[in-house]
Design a protein around this motif. Sequence first.
Motif, mmCIF file in Angstrom:
data_model
loop_
_atom_site.group_PDB
_atom_site.id
_atom_site.type_symbol
_atom_site.label_atom_id
_atom_site.label_comp_id
_atom_site.label_asym_id
_atom_site.label_seq_id
_atom_site.Cartn_x
_atom_site.Cartn_y
_atom_site.Cartn_z
ATOM 1 N N GLY A 46 5.159 18.701 -14.578
ATOM 2 C CA GLY A 46 4.061 17.756 -14.507
ATOM 3 C C GLY A 46 2.762 18.385 -14.036
ATOM 4 N N GLU A 47 1.709 17.570 -14.026
ATOM 5 C CA GLU A 47 0.371 18.031 -13.649
ATOM 6 C C GLU A 47 0.331 18.544 -12.212
ATOM 7 O OE1 GLU A 47 -2.694 15.033 -15.722
ATOM 8 O OE2 GLU A 47 -1.172 14.071 -14.484
ATOM 9 N N MET A 48 -0.444 19.594 -12.021
ATOM 10 C CA MET A 48 -0.740 20.161 -10.705
ATOM 11 C C MET A 48 0.482 20.767 -10.009
ATOM 12 S SD MET A 48 -3.924 19.851 -10.622
ATOM 13 C CE MET A 48 -4.199 20.476 -8.977
ATOM 14 N N ASN A 49 1.509 21.120 -10.754
ATOM 15 C CA ASN A 49 2.652 21.808 -10.133
ATOM 16 C C ASN A 49 2.293 23.281 -9.989
ATOM 17 O OD1 ASN A 49 5.110 22.480 -9.091
ATOM 18 N ND2 ASN A 49 6.249 22.228 -10.998
ATOM 19 N N VAL A 50 1.326 23.549 -9.117
ATOM 20 C CA VAL A 50 0.738 24.879 -9.035
ATOM 21 C C VAL A 50 1.561 25.854 -8.205
ATOM 22 C CG1 VAL A 50 -1.599 24.038 -9.423
ATOM 23 C CG2 VAL A 50 -0.713 24.138 -7.098
ATOM 24 N N TYR A 51 2.512 25.350 -7.426
ATOM 25 C CA TYR A 51 3.319 26.244 -6.592
ATOM 26 C C TYR A 51 4.720 26.467 -7.154
ATOM 27 C CZ TYR A 51 -0.299 25.994 -3.038
ATOM 28 O OH TYR A 51 -1.491 26.089 -2.370
ATOM 29 N N GLY A 52 5.027 25.825 -8.267
ATOM 30 C CA GLY A 52 6.288 26.109 -8.940
ATOM 31 C C GLY A 52 7.515 25.516 -8.287
ATOM 32 N N ALA A 97 -2.028 5.741 -6.901
ATOM 33 C CA ALA A 97 -3.431 5.983 -7.262
ATOM 34 C C ALA A 97 -3.721 7.477 -7.306
ATOM 35 C CB ALA A 97 -4.357 5.298 -6.257
ATOM 36 N N HIS A 98 -3.154 8.240 -6.386
ATOM 37 C CA HIS A 98 -3.376 9.684 -6.369
ATOM 38 C C HIS A 98 -2.684 10.359 -7.550
ATOM 39 C CE1 HIS A 98 -5.093 8.757 -2.619
ATOM 40 N NE2 HIS A 98 -3.979 8.726 -1.919
ATOM 41 N N ARG A 99 -1.502 9.878 -7.903
ATOM 42 C CA ARG A 99 -0.824 10.457 -9.068
ATOM 43 C C ARG A 99 -1.669 10.265 -10.325
ATOM 44 N NH1 ARG A 99 4.013 8.890 -6.161
ATOM 45 N NH2 ARG A 99 3.769 6.713 -6.809
ATOM 46 N N THR A 132 0.297 14.482 -11.032
ATOM 47 C CA THR A 132 1.637 14.185 -10.531
ATOM 48 C C THR A 132 1.907 14.854 -9.188
ATOM 49 O OG1 THR A 132 2.381 14.088 -12.836
ATOM 50 C CG2 THR A 132 4.090 14.234 -11.129
ATOM 51 N N HIS A 133 1.504 16.101 -9.059
ATOM 52 C CA HIS A 133 1.744 16.863 -7.830
ATOM 53 C C HIS A 133 0.459 16.983 -7.006
ATOM 54 C CE1 HIS A 133 5.816 18.121 -9.050
ATOM 55 N NE2 HIS A 133 5.302 18.152 -10.270
ATOM 56 N N TYR A 134 -0.210 15.844 -6.802
ATOM 57 C CA TYR A 134 -1.451 15.844 -6.015
ATOM 58 C C TYR A 134 -1.244 16.416 -4.624
ATOM 59 C CZ TYR A 134 0.508 11.806 -3.597
ATOM 60 O OH TYR A 134 1.323 10.987 -2.855
ATOM 61 N N ASP A 135 -0.008 16.310 -4.122
ATOM 62 C CA ASP A 135 0.269 16.784 -2.768
ATOM 63 C C ASP A 135 0.327 18.300 -2.675
ATOM 64 O OD1 ASP A 135 2.549 16.855 -4.310
ATOM 65 O OD2 ASP A 135 3.796 15.713 -2.932
ATOM 66 N N GLN A 136 0.214 19.004 -3.808
ATOM 67 C CA GLN A 136 0.160 20.464 -3.768
ATOM 68 C C GLN A 136 -1.276 20.995 -3.712
ATOM 69 O OE1 GLN A 136 2.547 22.546 -6.636
ATOM 70 N NE2 GLN A 136 4.293 21.154 -6.426
ATOM 71 N N ARG A 139 0.822 -1.214 0.000
ATOM 72 C CA ARG A 139 0.000 0.000 0.000
ATOM 73 C C ARG A 139 0.855 1.263 0.000
ATOM 74 N NH1 ARG A 139 -3.766 0.244 4.754
ATOM 75 N NH2 ARG A 139 -5.134 1.549 3.517
ATOM 76 N N ILE A 140 2.066 1.185 0.547
ATOM 77 C CA ILE A 140 2.952 2.351 0.534
ATOM 78 C C ILE A 140 3.133 2.862 -0.884
ATOM 79 C CG2 ILE A 140 5.345 3.078 0.910
ATOM 80 C CD1 ILE A 140 5.375 1.210 3.353
ATOM 81 N N PHE A 141 3.232 1.936 -1.835
ATOM 82 C CA PHE A 141 3.335 2.356 -3.234
ATOM 83 C C PHE A 141 1.966 2.628 -3.850
ATOM 84 C CE2 PHE A 141 2.677 0.963 -7.620
ATOM 85 C CZ PHE A 141 3.387 1.957 -8.283
ATOM 86 N N SER A 142 1.037 1.679 -3.696
ATOM 87 C CA SER A 142 -0.174 1.722 -4.508
ATOM 88 C C SER A 142 -1.051 2.933 -4.204
ATOM 89 C CB SER A 142 -0.981 0.430 -4.333
ATOM 90 O OG SER A 142 -1.487 0.315 -3.020
ATOM 91 N N TYR A 143 -1.121 3.366 -2.933
ATOM 92 C CA TYR A 143 -1.981 4.496 -2.612
ATOM 93 C C TYR A 143 -1.462 5.793 -3.216
ATOM 94 C CZ TYR A 143 -5.387 2.173 0.318
ATOM 95 O OH TYR A 143 -6.431 1.397 0.754
ATOM 96 N N ALA A 144 -0.190 6.065 -3.044
ATOM 97 C CA ALA A 144 0.369 7.286 -3.625
ATOM 98 C C ALA A 144 0.267 7.258 -5.142
ATOM 99 C CB ALA A 144 1.822 7.454 -3.183
#
Length: 516
Positions: free
Chosen positions: A368-374, A340-342, A347-351, A333-338
Amino acid sequence: MTDKPKLTTTAGAPWPNNQDSVTAGERGPLLLQDYQLLEKLAHQNRERIPERTVHAKGWGAHGVLRITGDISRYTRAKALQPGAETPMLARFSTVAGEQGAADHERDVRGFALKFYTEEGNWDLVGNNTPVFFIRDGYKFPDFIHTQKRHPKTNMRSPTAMWDFWSLSPESLHQVTILMSDRGLPKSPMHMHGYGSHTYSLWNDAGERYWVKFHFKTQQGIETLSNAEAEEIIGRTREGYQEQLFNAIDQGDYPRWTMQIQVMPEKDAETCGFNPFDLTKVWPHGDFPLIDVGHFELNRNPENYFAEIETAAFSPSNVVPGISWSPDKMLQARIFSYADAHRYRLGTHYDQIPVNRPRCPVHHYHKDGEMNVYGGVKTGNPNAFYEPNSFNGPVEQRDAQEPPLRVSGDATRYDHRTGHDDYSQPRALYEKVMDQGARDRLHGNMGGALVGVPTEIVERWLGHLAQVHPDYVAGVRKVWQEKSRDAGYDPNGLPITGDTPHEAGDEQPHSPTIAAE
């Protein structure tokens, strides 16, 4: 009358008319230059994002974790020190159903928590059960296939579910819980939560302890029967959402007590069972619960999509003092969950704001996608790799956790041999359930087996016989009675026909079972 906000385009320009499209004359065709018409239609086509493959239907809220106990001897994590208060987000969910599924279905409930600590985000992604159906992540995609729709009929397949479970005796513990009273909680506020996996804590001295996380509802456990749930679904498919939102909106904030079980690192080597097996619980007599604190949910999201639907939880998010274990399901799950969000969010779901940590963030991920903070903000554009000579972020060696003690060669160990998959379900059946709870378990499980091919049912009943004679007898009796009532003979065949239905060609009725 106060002035209303002025409508603008997404670029901020004044929007003069939101009522009429631009045409060539009163009866003429639309003009391509009507960009705002195109913008509205194109945006509508893109207002949905892929739903979660599992746990798609969910409900959530914001809150705070307060630490009132002292477990500093076990962990250096600042969020778990006495007196600490940490903002958090919780999301509850069903496992199998799609976003439009009904809330009150018999299914495992997800219990996902995100803590915005001063050392980074800590996510604890668990369920309302302390165990799971499988112990090896290799089987997770196969298991989920059985919970989703059959590729031919596009209907849920009890045959697939019971076939998989009957061929996977490690599922007995979880299926027993699922078919028991606790398989259908009244609301998100009336169920316990568990980290389920074995995690680890480590302290400033470099000592590691294995740990199980428990969250006990202070509202009390309340459950529903299948009939009660079906009546609610007849009125609303959003029962959980209504109850959680309204309780918080009215100031009736739900709370859960946080507790842990602790095992010293070396004790795992002599433990009488595999402490990293997700299908097992740790006996409370051997590993007593330790009070840590509580969390309270006290704020509803202002925008469900932005704060709950795009929330991304992953067990890969840990902080110094909290870590993982050799639990094979956890490692997968350490891999699969992150990942899944990507896929789902970018790519930058954490932003995305709801996922962004509340502490300073510095890394070298690019584009990549969602790199909204640069990316990183060092004041020097040359610092876009590491190591560099331009004052870019550097590693923090003092955050390094102690080494994980592992032994043995790399190989594929048979997860079906050498395991006792019957003792813990037996203890649950004999010592925890009273006769009323057993009878309801028999009724739920026996009803869910109606219409499933007899070969599969008998295989499952063979496992129940190894748990307890009353268990198999009770389920068999209900299965036979309800099969006759539903028009099946004792062999699972329709009384009106003499050709067995194929796996996946499900009958019109749909018993309430694990999948939505």
